[in-house]
Design an enzyme around this catalytic site. Structure first.
Site, mmCIF file in Angstrom:
data_model
loop_
_atom_site.group_PDB
_atom_site.id
_atom_site.type_symbol
_atom_site.label_atom_id
_atom_site.label_comp_id
_atom_site.label_asym_id
_atom_site.label_seq_id
_atom_site.Cartn_x
_atom_site.Cartn_y
_atom_site.Cartn_z
ATOM 1 N N GLY A 273 -8.031 -19.115 0.013
ATOM 2 C CA GLY A 273 -7.312 -20.310 -0.394
ATOM 3 C C GLY A 273 -6.584 -20.154 -1.721
ATOM 4 N N CYS B 24 -16.309 -15.107 -7.005
ATOM 5 C CA CYS B 24 -16.724 -14.035 -7.918
ATOM 6 C C CYS B 24 -16.151 -14.239 -9.326
ATOM 7 C CB CYS B 24 -16.250 -12.696 -7.336
ATOM 8 S SG CYS B 24 -16.689 -11.268 -8.335
ATOM 9 N N VAL C 138 -6.424 -6.146 12.048
ATOM 10 C CA VAL C 138 -6.954 -4.834 12.456
ATOM 11 C C VAL C 138 -6.209 -4.310 13.674
ATOM 12 C CG1 VAL C 138 -8.981 -3.621 13.361
ATOM 13 C CG2 VAL C 138 -9.229 -5.217 11.446
ATOM 14 N N ASP D 182 -8.683 -26.771 2.800
ATOM 15 C CA ASP D 182 -8.074 -27.738 1.867
ATOM 16 C C ASP D 182 -6.583 -27.916 2.080
ATOM 17 O OD1 ASP D 182 -10.062 -27.020 -1.145
ATOM 18 O OD2 ASP D 182 -10.600 -27.704 0.864
ATOM 19 N N VAL E 159 -19.960 -29.442 7.480
ATOM 20 C CA VAL E 159 -19.557 -29.328 8.891
ATOM 21 C C VAL E 159 -18.060 -29.068 8.981
ATOM 22 C CG1 VAL E 159 -21.386 -30.801 9.812
ATOM 23 C CG2 VAL E 159 -19.229 -31.831 9.139
ATOM 24 N N GLN E 160 -17.322 -29.506 7.914
ATOM 25 C CA GLN E 160 -15.862 -29.323 7.942
ATOM 26 C C GLN E 160 -15.468 -27.868 7.769
ATOM 27 O OE1 GLN E 160 -14.044 -32.910 5.489
ATOM 28 N NE2 GLN E 160 -16.149 -32.521 4.838
ATOM 29 N N GLY F 152 -7.384 -20.490 -4.807
ATOM 30 C CA GLY F 152 -8.006 -19.660 -5.844
ATOM 31 C C GLY F 152 -7.877 -18.179 -5.546
HETATM 32 O O1 F6P Z 1 -12.206 -24.779 -0.846
HETATM 33 C C1 F6P Z 1 -12.832 -25.229 0.304
HETATM 34 C C2 F6P Z 1 -13.985 -26.132 -0.060
HETATM 35 O O2 F6P Z 1 -14.659 -26.489 1.095
HETATM 36 C C3 F6P Z 1 -13.576 -27.398 -0.803
HETATM 37 O O3 F6P Z 1 -13.048 -28.391 0.056
HETATM 38 C C4 F6P Z 1 -14.895 -27.784 -1.411
HETATM 39 O O4 F6P Z 1 -14.760 -28.682 -2.492
HETATM 40 C C5 F6P Z 1 -15.413 -26.422 -1.858
HETATM 41 O O5 F6P Z 1 -14.905 -25.467 -0.940
HETATM 42 C C6 F6P Z 1 -16.918 -26.310 -1.905
HETATM 43 O O6 F6P Z 1 -17.185 -25.067 -2.527
HETATM 44 P P1 F6P Z 1 -18.538 -24.261 -2.203
HETATM 45 O O7 F6P Z 1 -18.461 -23.789 -0.787
HETATM 46 O O8 F6P Z 1 -18.519 -23.110 -3.170
HETATM 47 O O9 F6P Z 1 -19.684 -25.219 -2.418
#
Ligand code: F6P
Length: 320
Positions: free
Chosen positions: A102, A73, A24, A128, A251-252, A104
């Site tokens: 990411g 989505c 922005v 990831d 938490v990650q 996807g």
């Molecule tokens: O893509 C990031 C991630 O945290 C992956 O490491 C994990 O498997 C996935 O998303 C979990 O997906 P959701 O948040 O839709 O449960």
């Protein structure tokens, strides 16, 4: 380049807000109008957006998550969805779209680019770190450090009870998080989907550790391996030590982005705006050997990012 849209898509990652803020402010600097679509591709499909100016992104640099919200989505994955999304980009007279997400989301960006002339540039943001074309994604460093903080706490109780802990980390189907977390946590064993699972070898390692006086061990297992519970049972049965499981989970995904994640977010955003000002689209920004660059969406989607197996071998040597 007079007007761009921003969307955050897929799993959120610490640093997404830093990227939004940089996009922005660099747009304002270049007299580019900005709108932010809400809730990922869903917002593009529903044409649900907010205007973004320099003040709208104040106070978010240090915040995890995304002020634009995100989603996964399924409608967007259909031809009708892609056509509808393309129409909404054009309805808003967008010259460019920046997608923050990411692997996807980059795949979705590539598919959408086939239905519109709007210049699309993606910023790889995911804990990831599985995006081909960049050594590191926005959020990965924060997730690794968050995991390390939790593992340090687990190691205290593992040592006190002389237990073996199996700690499951995220990564969907890839082992990038497990490798970097395992190496930097000093794990005795690291299990990833990219390496064939060998339960007997793990049992032998834990037995050897017990023989050489290691009264507790840390095993890092990527969620994609899918053997967390069965491995715990096998070790207790065959080695005779107490085993506990800790799934780090979400938490990650949260927390304030580290300086590294903020740096990637800001420099990736700068490259994205530079590309758009040059009239270039169909690109994904990344860092390769320290240089911020970009490759085509097609190349990124046509390749699988290789795991650094050498780091696994180093971790094994350091855990003797
Ligand atoms: O893509 C990031 C991630 O945290 C992956 O490491 C994990 O498997 C996935 O998303 C979990 O997906 P959701 O948040 O839709 O449960």
């Amino acid at each position: 380049m007079q007007k761009i849209g921003i969307v955050t898509s897929g799993g959120d990652a610490p640093g997404m807000n830093a990227a939004i803020r940089a996009l922005v402010r660099l747009s304002v600097w270049n007299n580019i109008e900005v709108i932010g679509f809400l809730r990922g591709w869903e917002g593009v499909l529903q044409n649900n957006f907010i205007p973004l100016n320099a003040r709208a992104v104040s106070g978010i640099l240090h915040l995890g998550g995304t002020i634009l919200k995100t989603s996964r989505c399924s409608e967007f994955k259909t031809r009708d969805g892609l056509e509808k999304a393309a129409k909404n980009l054009e309805k808003n007279s967008l010259d460019g779209l920046v997608v923050i997400g990411g692997e996807g989301s980059i795949r979705g960006s590539y598919e959408l680019s086939k239905f519109t002339d709007v210049k699309i540039v993606a910023l790889p943001a995911s804990i990831d770190n599985d995006v081909y074309g960049t050594d590191e994604t926005i959020g990965f460093d924060t997730a690794v450090n968050t995991a390390l903080t939790e593992i340090n706490k687990i190691r205290d109780t593992a040592i006190s009870h002389e237990r073996t802990f199996i700690i499951e980390v995220m990564g969907r189907k890839r082992g990038f998080l497990a490798v970097e977390i395992g190496l930097t946590a000093g794990a005795e064993v690291i299990l990833v989907p990219e390496v064939e699972y060998n339960e007997d070898a793990v049992i032998e390692t834990i037995k050897k550790n017990a023989r050489i006086g290691k009264s507790s061990s840390i095993i890092i297992i990527a969620e994609g391996v899918g053997k967390t519970t069965s491995l715990a049972e096998a070790i207790e049965k065959n080695v005779g030590v107490e085993v506990r499981i800790s799934v780090l989970g979400y938490v990650q995904r949260g927390g304030s982005p580290t300086a590294r994640s903020r740096l990637l977010a800001s420099t990736f955003a700068e490259k994205a705006i530079e590309l758009l000002l040059d009239g270039k689209g169909g690109r994904v920004v990344g860092i390769q050997k320290g240089e911020v660059t970009s490759i085509s969406l097609e190349e990124s989607c046509s390749n699988v990012k290789p795991l650094n197996i050498e780091l696994l071998k180093l971790a094994e040597k350091l855990a003797i």
